[in-house]
Write an enzyme that holds these catalytic residues in place. Sequence first.
Site, mmCIF file in Angstrom:
data_model
loop_
_atom_site.group_PDB
_atom_site.id
_atom_site.type_symbol
_atom_site.label_atom_id
_atom_site.label_comp_id
_atom_site.label_asym_id
_atom_site.label_seq_id
_atom_site.Cartn_x
_atom_site.Cartn_y
_atom_site.Cartn_z
ATOM 1 N N ASP A 197 0.867 -1.140 0.131
ATOM 2 C CA ASP A 197 -0.052 -0.016 -0.188
ATOM 3 C C ASP A 197 0.841 1.287 -0.006
ATOM 4 O O ASP A 197 1.734 1.379 0.896
ATOM 5 C CB ASP A 197 -0.926 0.003 0.980
ATOM 6 C CG ASP A 197 -2.007 1.280 1.163
ATOM 7 O OD1 ASP A 197 -1.717 2.063 0.503
ATOM 8 O OD2 ASP A 197 -3.155 0.804 1.434
ATOM 9 N N TYR A 222 -5.325 11.044 -3.619
ATOM 10 C CA TYR A 222 -5.865 12.644 -2.965
ATOM 11 C C TYR A 222 -5.005 12.983 -2.065
ATOM 12 O O TYR A 222 -5.303 14.051 -1.256
ATOM 13 C CB TYR A 222 -7.232 12.467 -2.351
ATOM 14 C CG TYR A 222 -7.681 11.291 -1.766
ATOM 15 C CD1 TYR A 222 -7.308 11.300 -0.141
ATOM 16 C CD2 TYR A 222 -8.262 10.271 -1.859
ATOM 17 C CE1 TYR A 222 -7.420 10.233 0.625
ATOM 18 C CE2 TYR A 222 -8.593 9.026 -1.235
ATOM 19 C CZ TYR A 222 -8.038 9.104 0.074
ATOM 20 O OH TYR A 222 -8.416 8.221 1.138
ATOM 21 N N ARG A 372 0.119 14.343 14.346
ATOM 22 C CA ARG A 372 0.664 13.829 13.037
ATOM 23 C C ARG A 372 0.819 15.340 11.911
ATOM 24 O O ARG A 372 -0.070 15.784 11.668
ATOM 25 C CB ARG A 372 -0.187 13.054 12.419
ATOM 26 C CG ARG A 372 0.737 12.259 11.338
ATOM 27 C CD ARG A 372 -0.145 11.062 10.711
ATOM 28 N NE ARG A 372 -1.270 11.591 9.870
ATOM 29 C CZ ARG A 372 -2.153 11.200 9.198
ATOM 30 N NH1 ARG A 372 -1.803 9.679 8.975
ATOM 31 N NH2 ARG A 372 -3.030 11.783 8.443
HETATM 32 C C1 LIG Z 1 -5.555 6.730 3.106
HETATM 33 C C2 LIG Z 1 -5.232 5.517 3.066
HETATM 34 C C3 LIG Z 1 -6.441 4.718 2.478
HETATM 35 C C4 LIG Z 1 -7.758 5.127 1.957
HETATM 36 O O1 LIG Z 1 -8.579 4.210 1.562
HETATM 37 P P1 LIG Z 1 -9.798 4.976 0.760
HETATM 38 O O2 LIG Z 1 -10.637 3.806 0.006
HETATM 39 O O3 LIG Z 1 -9.436 5.993 -0.056
HETATM 40 O O4 LIG Z 1 -10.556 5.448 2.061
HETATM 41 C C5 LIG Z 1 -5.960 3.204 2.388
HETATM 42 N N1 LIG Z 1 -4.725 2.729 2.917
HETATM 43 C C6 LIG Z 1 -3.970 3.453 3.414
HETATM 44 C C7 LIG Z 1 -2.711 2.877 3.878
HETATM 45 C C8 LIG Z 1 -4.208 4.856 3.615
HETATM 46 O O5 LIG Z 1 -3.139 5.631 4.101
#
Ligand SMILES: *Cc1c(COP(=O)(O)O)cnc(C)c1O
Length: 400
Positions: A197, A222, A372
């Site tokens: 991720d 975003y 943070r």
């Molecule tokens: C911000 C974030 C998400 C966000 O997931 P959405 O489906 O866009 O809400 C997922 N994984 C990580 C590690 C993040 O930092």
Amino acid sequence: MTDLDAQDPLAAYRERFVGTGSDLVYLDGNSLGRPLRTTGERLRTFVDDEWGQRLIRGWDESWFLLPEVVGDEIGRVCLGAAAGQTVVGDSTTVLLYKAMRAAVALRPGRTEIVVDRDNFPTDRYVADGVARECGLTLRWVDVDTSAGVTAELLAEAVGEQTALVVLSHVAYRSAWLADVPALTRLAHDAGALVLWDLSHSVGSVPTSLDAWDVDLAVGCTYKYLNGGPGAPAFVYVAGRLLHGEGALTQPVQGWMGASDPFLMGPTYTPAPGVRRMVSGTPPVVGMLALQDMLALIDEVGMDAVRAKSVGLTEHAITTAAALLPDTTLASPRQAERRGGHVTLNHPLMREATAELWRRDVIPDYRDPHGLRLGLSPLSTSYAEVARGLETVRAVLDSLG
Ligand SMILES: *Cc1c(COP(=O)(O)O)cnc(C)c1O
């Protein structure tokens, strides 16, 4: 302006972002990046000229291929990924689901998904759901919440039962920067696949996904890619998993990821290549702002972006050590192990954050007791960081 700003080769880029002329201190660019000034014009032109004039013809002219076109740009500019392996699509959460299901299907007979306890909630929840759905077990890695997953910790968790390892490149709480090539190798040595991720690294920390032999990756647009609230996520699938016998397939087999969507045939045949990760109609409007930020990062270069990011986090840490000796650093001190944000713990941080927002200083709060500071490299100045931390001092004094 501080000396650090005067010496910053990227300082001039700050004024390309909306709102940077005001006194507001924005230290949450890793939750939602500021818009670029060019984005307003891009959105207007899209409505007036493309959507407004081209109407349904827009699909044939450019929109249909946009998930692959923008995906390839993210791959080239930010990920170290050759073309044909990245597409933009759903939310990160949905792409995590599709990628995890696709991955475990490539490792039949293996019974475990490895995930760390401090991974972002959605990653843990989706892994739990996929495990339940596929009759697998989650194998948890316990981590220090001021650090993250190390090779030693992962080595203890993977084995011949591991189908998939799910990890974050930069930990959302501590900013721990995982050693992607080393951890990927450990997963591969155990015969498992790995899903990274990149939500808190893309656009802030460079990656070399192809060179690091990564299998799958997802990430947000975003945060450091400034795509705007709810902008769609991207998924990367290594080319070697996309072609030939036994190529990866994903569970949400919609018409837009089929080999010939307009044949509207009786059964689904996946599109060749990474297009198969697409499910439904692509979020064309959601991909507009992101294209401005990709063009800017391309102009600056990811290595320069990372150098500024390290400069900003280093500045935050040394300034906090001087001004806020009553806080504890809950992020790695070593720049090589740290992403683009810094977390400072103090027992009163929850209350302090609410008061900071009232004073137009916008950091984020993460349990337990963590302030943070997300330092978006191209839109944040050194002076802004210092002003933010001075206000934290004043607020802590007023609460204490
Ligand atoms: C911000 C974030 C998400 C966000 O997931 P959405 O489906 O866009 O809400 C997922 N994984 C990580 C590690 C993040 O930092």
